[in-house]
Design an enzyme around this catalytic site. Structure first.
Site, short mmCIF file in Angstrom:
data_model
loop_
_atom_site.label_atom_id
_atom_site.label_comp_id
_atom_site.label_asym_id
_atom_site.label_seq_id
_atom_site.Cartn_x
_atom_site.Cartn_y
_atom_site.Cartn_z
N HIS A 1 0.83 -1.21 0.00
CA HIS A 1 0.00 0.00 0.00
C HIS A 1 0.86 1.26 0.00
CE1 HIS A 1 -2.12 3.29 2.14
NE2 HIS A 1 -3.07 2.97 1.30
N ARG B 1 29.94 -2.38 -17.95
CA ARG B 1 31.13 -2.90 -17.25
C ARG B 1 30.77 -4.11 -16.39
NH1 ARG B 1 31.12 2.78 -16.68
NH2 ARG B 1 32.94 3.83 -17.57
N ARG C 1 31.58 -5.32 -21.57
CA ARG C 1 33.02 -5.53 -21.48
C ARG C 1 33.31 -6.60 -20.44
NH1 ARG C 1 36.56 -0.52 -19.60
NH2 ARG C 1 35.89 -1.25 -17.54
N GLU D 1 42.93 0.63 -26.48
CA GLU D 1 43.36 1.49 -25.37
C GLU D 1 44.85 1.38 -25.07
OE1 GLU D 1 41.08 0.27 -21.97
OE2 GLU D 1 41.32 -1.85 -22.44
N GLY E 1 39.23 3.28 -25.59
CA GLY E 1 39.20 3.64 -24.17
C GLY E 1 40.12 4.80 -23.93
N SER E 2 39.58 6.01 -23.93
CA SER E 2 40.43 7.20 -23.92
C SER E 2 41.22 7.34 -22.63
CB SER E 2 39.59 8.45 -24.17
OG SER E 2 38.58 8.58 -23.20
N ASN E 3 40.71 6.82 -21.51
CA ASN E 3 41.45 6.95 -20.25
C ASN E 3 42.77 6.20 -20.29
OD1 ASN E 3 39.51 8.59 -19.09
ND2 ASN E 3 38.43 6.89 -18.11
N ASP E 4 42.70 4.89 -20.60
CA ASP E 4 43.94 4.11 -20.64
C ASP E 4 44.83 4.51 -21.80
OD1 ASP E 4 44.13 2.45 -18.40
OD2 ASP E 4 42.69 1.03 -19.19
N CYS F 1 34.42 5.17 -25.74
CA CYS F 1 33.57 5.00 -24.57
C CYS F 1 34.11 5.73 -23.34
CB CYS F 1 33.36 3.52 -24.25
SG CYS F 1 34.90 2.60 -23.97
#
Length: 820
Positions: A437, A527, A595, A697, A718-721, A768
């Site tokens: 409820h 992920r 991934r 990456e 993977g732009s970070n790595d 990504c």
């Protein structure tokens, strides 16, 4: 004269007082009201279905009208209700009691008694001498036959004999003048004497010793329409509606179910603390809440096959009602399993109105902008955030002191509390699930609620300031103090749709249905490690080999988490498949790229049992991670569990929109070993349309992109790595964070070479990372070199779409200028 003739005392020669379900349908609403007309429609629809509906009959609204007319009850009722002020509670109660007495006396005539008794005997001949029946009211308005009066009148269960049935029917008729029904009609502008009551009598499904619950053909929290949401608990369903138990919950994906895939998308084990049943040996049949056993609480109240049978019939009901209405009509369906014959039955179905009314042209997002200390948690209802002072409500007497904007905290709520709930800032209950409820009312009112906390009444104090957050997934959190938050309202029609695909990064299955409502082109990065870390919490190798876990406390914790499953291995695979499956189902048939796990060794070690399986590394960022693990003896058995879960999502759940991506793949030979291992585990590239991508990456991915392109169907940058390895900057180090910049010319050149290389080989290429959303110039750069897709966090979606659309327009303008 029509079957729903006037209240003038005239009786036709052949009164139409009893109608069997197989002769009723939605066209008979003026005769028997919406609820009973729907029962007839359902009975005919499900006559040959595996999940059917119990038989029964209706005492028509005409019988009610004729009885009042013949008894001369109309004028006394009109006089009694004249000049009524419903705000005078004592006077309302006095007049309502007197009105009920008039109706009760008027409906006791011999003709009506004989008709009810004869119909009961016919029903008993069908079901046997042990028959008990449920008696339910169904109102209709003379000038508005389709008006709904849900929940305003009385129902009676487990009626055993003719005398008891006649009594229950008379009390049902009299309940047209309960205090709440009178107030409801006054507030909604209905003439009391133009509303009539029909009574439905149907075989009672004996769920006392079995199970019952509610199903929706829509996700009640987000309005996502591609799932059936089923809740269930032991005993009578009133326990769930009143929020006295935490029910089991199940999701089934409608599109793939229609394609023939029989799989439960997701399940959640409820607490199911009590079983509501009729007291054993009590001739009056009083209800009693019996404590469930530990074994009952540890198992689901429905098998997977039962869940799927229910989902099948729910979809059938929705399709039928949608066809009748000429528009999509999500349904709210009550079900029960009979403890005698073991069959599942539909008890009632009505259009779901709250979630289906959601604003389809705007998207409102709440998010915390500060941090707080969580005091308690439960199931989240709604997706809002609110702060306020706690008001503890132990019973109706405490409601008098409630002030608008306060946070209502109670063991559970009651229908009589709705006036207070309307002005609450938020609602918290100890008991209940998302169809109780409190949840239903909170959802309708747009008030955030956290239900089933188990301890809110004990942990919160009166006057304490708290923040109630339902914006962090399925789990609702109650924070100490006033935690700052922001609200963003996004007009979906105002978002430009560029030619470049704009996708979302998504880690939490709890947010999938809501995120899928955004105008994205799918999921560019799901992920796996987030699902493993946050929803499972067990190291994959520990799930595969719990006997090799060195910590005794970890071994015990793994056993506790895996309760309800045959083994820790089965638990891990099921939970991972459900997490991935929910994301894939939410976006189906749009692509979802998942991934494979990419924890670092120090992150893996923090999972339950992880310390026994992970090496200690000085620099985990460049260590035993990504593709290096999958075919390695240290992790091969854990990788097998990942593959088993993904194979289940594609082959059993039917989510062929799922693509798989290999992260941190250093060398071509390593890629070949991973693909071979995947194929050995039933995930062969190309089989059943399976596409396998690889993260781009590592500089070697770019340098050898032609070789990698021969093995994979696409790339995701993977732009970070990639930035980390091009610039030689540890992205986890605060000391050199100032040198981490995706806009560096060397990084941009790597991006250009990656896109050119993928295009040269006819392979899809996307990115990504958050760089395109953070830096508009990078989004414009990527658009200019022809990247296929850009995937960003949901909160960055609208901004990225705008940036990319502008970049595409600028490119088009430049091209036109060069042509002139």
């Amino acid at each position: 004269m029509s079957a729903a003739g006037p209240l003038d005392g005239r009786v036709t020669p052949a009164p139409d007082y009893i109608r069997w379900f197989d002769s009723l349908g939605l066209d008979d609403i003026p005769l028997v009201g919406g609820k009973t007309a729907s029962l007839g429609e359902l009975y005919r629809l499900l006559a040959t279905a595996k999940v059917g509906m119990p038989n029964g009959f209706a005492i028509t609204a005409r019988a009610y009208r004729d009885a009042l007319g013949a008894a001369g009850a109309l004028e006394p009722l009109r006089s009694l209700l004249a000049g009524l002020d419903i705000t005078d509670v004592q006077d309302l109660a006095r007049r309502a009691e007197a009105a009920r007495a008039i109706v009760y006396a008027a409906t006791g005539g011999d003709a009506l008694r004989r008709g009810i008794s004869a119909a009961f005997r016919t029903l008993r001949a069908q079901y046997g001498p042990g028959l008990t029946v449920a008696v339910r009211s169904s109102a209709t308005a003379e000038d508005l036959p389709t008006a709904s009066f849900a929940g305003q009148h009385d129902s009676f269960l487990h009626i055993r004999d003719e005398a008891g049935l006649v009594e229950a029917c008379r009390r049902c008729f009299a309940s047209i003048f309960t205090d709440r029904a009178i107030a409801y009609r006054v507030n909604n502008g209905f003439d009391h004497l133009k509303v009539a009551l029909s009574v439905a009598v149907m075989k009672m499904v004996r769920s006392d010793d079995a199970a019952s619950g509610v199903a929706f053909t829509i996700d009640t929290e987000t309005g996502f329409r591609d799932v059936v949401f089923i809740t269930g608990a032991y005993g009578l369903g009133e326990n769930i509606v009143q929020g006295r138990v935490g029910p089991d919950e199940f999701y089934v994906h409608k599109p793939t179910l229609k394609q023939g895939f029989r799989a439960v998308l997701r399940r959640s084990l409820g607490t199911k603390e009590t079983r509501l049943a009729h007291r054993r040996g009590d001739p009056a049949g009083a209800l009693h809440a019996y404590r469930t056993s530990r074994a009952e609480r540890a198992r689901y109240c429905l098998t997977d096959d039962e869940v799927l049978d229910l989902a099948d019939v729910c979809v059938r009901i929705e399709d039928h009602y949608s066809q009748r209405a000429g528009r999509p009509t999500p349904m709210d369906i009550e079900w029960a399993r009979d403890g005698g014959d073991g069959r599942l039955y539909v008890l009632q179905a009505r259009p779901e109105t709250v979630s289906a009314r959601r604003d389809a042209v705007a998207f409102e997002t709440y998010r915390l902008t500060g941090k707080g200390v969580a005091i308690t948690s439960g199931r989240a209802v709604g997706e809002k955030i609110a702060s306020g002072r706690v008001r503890l409500i132990r019973g109706p007497a405490d409601l008098k002191a409630f002030r608008p904007g306060e946070v209502l905290v109670a063991p559970s709520t009651s229908p009589d509390w709705q006036t207070v709930m309307k002005v609450a800032g938020a609602i918290i209950t100890d008991q209940g699930g998302r169809t109780c409820h409190a949840a239903i009312v909170a959802r309708e009112l747009g008030v955030p609620a956290v239900v089933g906390t188990g301890d809110a009444m004990a942990r919160l104090t009166a006057g304490q300031v708290v923040t109630v957050s339902c914006a962090e997934g399925d789990t609702g959190l109650v924070y100490e103090g006033e935690v700052p938050f922001a609200v963003e309202r996004l007009a979906l029609a105002s978002i430009p749709r560029p030619r470049t695909e704009i996708m979302v990064n998504l880690a939490q299955p709890d947010l999938a249905f809501r995120t899928a409502l955004l105008p994205s082109d799918g999921v560019g990065l799901a992920r796996l490690e987030f699902i493993i870390g946050e929803q499972i919490g067990i190291h994959p190798m520990a799930a595969a080999h719990p006997d090799r876990v060195s910590s005794a406390s970890d071994r015990q914790a793994i056993v506790r988490r895996a309760r309800g499953d045959a083994s820790p291995r089965d638990h891990f695979v099921r939970r991972l498949a459900e997490g991935v499956g929910v994301i894939a189902a939410a976006f189906h048939p749009r692509p979802v790229i998942v991934r494979l796990s990419d924890f670092k060794t120090n992150e893996y070690a923090r999972l339950l049992g992880g310390a026994a399986f992970e090496p200690i590394e000085e620099n985990p960022m460049l260590g035993f991670r990504g593709a290096a693990r999958y075919a390695h003896p240290r992790y091969a058995d854990g990788f097998a569990l990942e593959c088993e879960a993904l194979r289940h999502v594609r082959n059993v759940m039917g989510m062929t929109n799922l693509k798989i991506m290999v992260p941190f793949c250093r060398r071509v030979e390593e890629a070949e070993r991973v693909l071979a291992a995947m194929a050995a585990h039933g995930l062969k590239r190309g089989d059943n349309g399976l596409e396998v991508f690889v993260m781009c990456e590592i500089p070697n991915n770019v340098i050898q992109i032609d070789a990698f392109a021969s093995l994979f169907d696409g790339f995701s940058i993977g732009s970070n790595d990639l930035t980390q390895l091009v610039l030689g900057v540890d992205r986890d180090s605060e000391a050199v964070a100032f040198d981490f910049d995706e806009r560096d010319p060397g990084v941009l050149e790597m991006l250009r070479l990656a896109v050119e290389g993928a295009k040269r080989n006819g392979r899809h290429v996307g990115i990504c990372g958050e760089a395109p959303a953070t830096y508009p110039e990078i989004a414009a750069f990527l658009t200019g070199i022809g990247i296929d897709s850009i995937s960003v966090n949901p909160s960055s979606l609208a901004r990225t779409m705008t940036i990319v659309s502008e970049a595409e327009a600028a490119l088009a303008g430049t091209a036109q200028g060069s042509d002139c």
